[in-house]
Design a protein around this motif. Structure first.
Motif, PDB file in Angstrom:
ATOM      1  N   PRO A 101      -1.127   9.830  -0.541  1.00  0.00           N
ATOM      2  CA  PRO A 101      -0.632   8.456  -0.712  1.00  0.00           C
ATOM      3  C   PRO A 101       0.881   8.418  -0.555  1.00  0.00           C
ATOM      4  CG  PRO A 101      -1.201   9.426  -2.823  1.00  0.00           C
ATOM      5  CD  PRO A 101      -1.696  10.381  -1.782  1.00  0.00           C
ATOM      6  N   PRO A 102       1.421   7.295  -0.108  1.00  0.00           N
ATOM      7  CA  PRO A 102       2.881   7.190   0.055  1.00  0.00           C
ATOM      8  C   PRO A 102       3.603   7.360  -1.275  1.00  0.00           C
ATOM      9  CG  PRO A 102       1.730   5.372   1.157  1.00  0.00           C
ATOM     10  CD  PRO A 102       0.717   6.073   0.322  1.00  0.00           C
ATOM     11  N   ASP A 103       4.754   7.994  -1.230  1.00  0.00           N
ATOM     12  CA  ASP A 103       5.581   8.175  -2.426  1.00  0.00           C
ATOM     13  C   ASP A 103       6.419   6.910  -2.625  1.00  0.00           C
ATOM     14  OD1 ASP A 103       7.257   8.901  -4.446  1.00  0.00           O
ATOM     15  OD2 ASP A 103       8.005  10.732  -3.498  1.00  0.00           O
ATOM     16  N   PRO A 104       6.240   6.213  -3.757  1.00  0.00           N
ATOM     17  CA  PRO A 104       7.005   4.972  -3.964  1.00  0.00           C
ATOM     18  C   PRO A 104       8.515   5.166  -3.855  1.00  0.00           C
ATOM     19  CG  PRO A 104       5.241   5.133  -5.569  1.00  0.00           C
ATOM     20  CD  PRO A 104       5.280   6.447  -4.846  1.00  0.00           C
ATOM     21  N   LYS A 105       9.009   6.333  -4.266  1.00  0.00           N
ATOM     22  CA  LYS A 105      10.452   6.540  -4.223  1.00  0.00           C
ATOM     23  C   LYS A 105      10.976   6.564  -2.790  1.00  0.00           C
ATOM     24  CE  LYS A 105      14.226   9.261  -6.146  1.00  0.00           C
ATOM     25  NZ  LYS A 105      14.664  10.486  -6.837  1.00  0.00           N
ATOM     26  N   LYS A 113      13.304   1.929   5.102  1.00  0.00           N
ATOM     27  CA  LYS A 113      11.977   1.696   4.530  1.00  0.00           C
ATOM     28  C   LYS A 113      11.984   0.592   3.475  1.00  0.00           C
ATOM     29  CE  LYS A 113       9.461   6.040   5.140  1.00  0.00           C
ATOM     30  NZ  LYS A 113       8.684   7.104   4.450  1.00  0.00           N
ATOM     31  N   ASP A 114      13.106   0.435   2.804  1.00  0.00           N
ATOM     32  CA  ASP A 114      13.216  -0.565   1.735  1.00  0.00           C
ATOM     33  C   ASP A 114      13.517  -1.920   2.359  1.00  0.00           C
ATOM     34  OD1 ASP A 114      13.456  -1.833  -0.681  1.00  0.00           O
ATOM     35  OD2 ASP A 114      15.388  -0.924  -1.206  1.00  0.00           O
ATOM     36  N   ARG A 115      12.442  -2.604   2.775  1.00  0.00           N
ATOM     37  CA  ARG A 115      12.608  -3.845   3.533  1.00  0.00           C
ATOM     38  C   ARG A 115      12.400  -5.101   2.695  1.00  0.00           C
ATOM     39  NH1 ARG A 115      15.665  -2.578   7.119  1.00  0.00           N
ATOM     40  NH2 ARG A 115      15.119  -4.497   8.254  1.00  0.00           N
ATOM     41  N   ALA A 116      12.082  -4.960   1.425  1.00  0.00           N
ATOM     42  CA  ALA A 116      11.895  -6.138   0.567  1.00  0.00           C
ATOM     43  C   ALA A 116      13.236  -6.847   0.361  1.00  0.00           C
ATOM     44  CB  ALA A 116      11.310  -5.727  -0.778  1.00  0.00           C
ATOM     45  N   SER A 276       2.323   0.610  -1.919  1.00  0.00           N
ATOM     46  CA  SER A 276       0.952   0.120  -1.957  1.00  0.00           C
ATOM     47  C   SER A 276       0.632  -0.722  -0.726  1.00  0.00           C
ATOM     48  CB  SER A 276       0.735  -0.706  -3.229  1.00  0.00           C
ATOM     49  OG  SER A 276      -0.560  -1.269  -3.266  1.00  0.00           O
ATOM     50  N   ALA A 277       1.590  -1.560  -0.321  1.00  0.00           N
ATOM     51  CA  ALA A 277       1.382  -2.379   0.878  1.00  0.00           C
ATOM     52  C   ALA A 277       1.235  -1.506   2.119  1.00  0.00           C
ATOM     53  CB  ALA A 277       2.552  -3.353   1.044  1.00  0.00           C
ATOM     54  N   ALA A 278       2.007  -0.428   2.173  1.00  0.00           N
ATOM     55  CA  ALA A 278       1.936   0.471   3.336  1.00  0.00           C
ATOM     56  C   ALA A 278       0.599   1.216   3.365  1.00  0.00           C
ATOM     57  CB  ALA A 278       3.082   1.467   3.303  1.00  0.00           C
ATOM     58  N   ALA A 279       0.067   1.574   2.187  1.00  0.00           N
ATOM     59  CA  ALA A 279      -1.179   2.329   2.117  1.00  0.00           C
ATOM     60  C   ALA A 279      -2.383   1.492   2.513  1.00  0.00           C
ATOM     61  CB  ALA A 279      -1.379   2.878   0.707  1.00  0.00           C
ATOM     62  N   THR A 280      -2.333   0.188   2.240  1.00  0.00           N
ATOM     63  CA  THR A 280      -3.471  -0.697   2.532  1.00  0.00           C
ATOM     64  C   THR A 280      -3.304  -1.458   3.844  1.00  0.00           C
ATOM     65  OG1 THR A 280      -2.416  -2.467   1.226  1.00  0.00           O
ATOM     66  CG2 THR A 280      -3.974  -1.006   0.094  1.00  0.00           C
ATOM     67  N   ALA A 281      -2.183  -1.261   4.543  1.00  0.00           N
ATOM     68  CA  ALA A 281      -1.975  -1.957   5.797  1.00  0.00           C
ATOM     69  C   ALA A 281      -2.924  -1.423   6.865  1.00  0.00           C
ATOM     70  CB  ALA A 281      -0.520  -1.781   6.250  1.00  0.00           C
TER      71      ALA A 281
END
Length: 284
Positions: A101-105, A113-116, A276-281
């Motif tokens: 799973p992607p590492d949130p950090k 990567k931090d696009r929010a 989480s968004a990247a994992a379910t995309a």
């Protein structure tokens, strides 16, 4: 005197006395013949019953749902051709290991990567904050791309030299104690960590929206610095009355710790949401 064929025989000498030994032998022979006739008849009867039973068994094969009716014995499957037991299906496993799973950090450590969106409400939402059983009122907020303008006593050049993009400030208060959090944003984790490690001076406290000015020049206040991902965060805590902070003022320390912990959680949550968004995309 003598009888015809089959009559009793008389002993020698013609005295008229029966030959008892011969009679006994003939009687025994007749008994043996009768016994063998009975045994033979019983065997024939048993064979006949067996034949009837066999015929009945073969006849019932006409309604056999297995379809053996009308087949010769040579056409029927032998006992060795039948499976001894039903085989259970075995689970199958992919030989390809799933991706971790992607590492949130990872999503809050690099601007690529931090696009929010980076906004005040993204980090300090709502009008109040509750930490455990302690409630804090939210005061004024402020956002600027001129990082050094909201610092004092040497922090400004440190932020600028490490590539600070912007600073977001938010003030919270409770029971006569206020704290201002200054969140400095960088492009990389390395820049933010270096700025926090080099920190001297502090962020400028932010009054307004119900919170009086506090920690003005000459006041003794508590100052802290830390970083997580590409964010460095600085806190300044003190009394709204202007009283100087001492080590005995545990309530000031508790307020500052609550707000820095909250800021850390908000940054971490930002990474978790994006991971989480990247994992379910859906994949292309």
């Amino acid at each position: 005197m003598s009888f015809g064929q089959g009559g009793p025989s008389w002993g020698p000498g013609g005295t008229g006395t029966p030959d008892w030994a011969a009679l006994a032998e003939e009687s025994a022979a007749r008994a043996r013949r009768k016994k063998w006739l009975m045994i033979g008849g019983g065997a024939l009867a048993t064979a006949a019953v067996a034949a009837i039973v066999a015929t009945a068994v073969i006849s019932t094969g006409k309604n056999d749902p297995g379809g053996t009716s009308g087949k010769n014995a040579s056409e029927l499957p032998s006992a060795t051709a039948l499976p001894s037991e039903t085989a259970e299906p075995e689970p199958s496993f992919s030989s390809v290991a799933p991706l971790p799973p992607p590492d949130p950090k990872d999503y809050i450590s690099d601007v690529k990567k931090d696009r929010a969106p980076v906004t005040v409400d993204a980090f300090f939402p709502g009008k109040k904050l509750t930490m455990g059983n302690r409630a804090y009122s939210k005061g004024a907020t402020h956002r600027t791309t001129k990082c050094a303008a909201v610092t004092k006593a040497g922090l400004g050049p440190i932020l600028t030299n490490n590539g600070c993009d912007q600073v977001i400030r938010a003030t919270y208060s409770r029971s006569g104690v206020a704290v201002t959090i200054g969140l400095a944003v960088f492009e990389t984790e390395a820049q933010a960590k270096k700025a926090a490690q080099q920190a001297i001076g502090s962020i400028v406290s932010l009054g307004g929206s119900g919170v009086p000015d506090f920690c003005r020049p000459g006041s003794v206040c508590r100052r802290t610095s830390n970083s997580y991902g590409r964010y460095a965060y600085f806190a300044i805590s003190g009394f709204t009355s202007g009283k100087g902070v001492t080590k005995a003022d545990k309530n000031v320390f508790a307020v500052g710790d609550d707000l820095t912990n909250f800021t850390f959680r908000q940054i971490r949550h930002r990474g978790e949401v994006q991971a989480s968004a990247a994992a379910t995309a859906p994949t292309a």
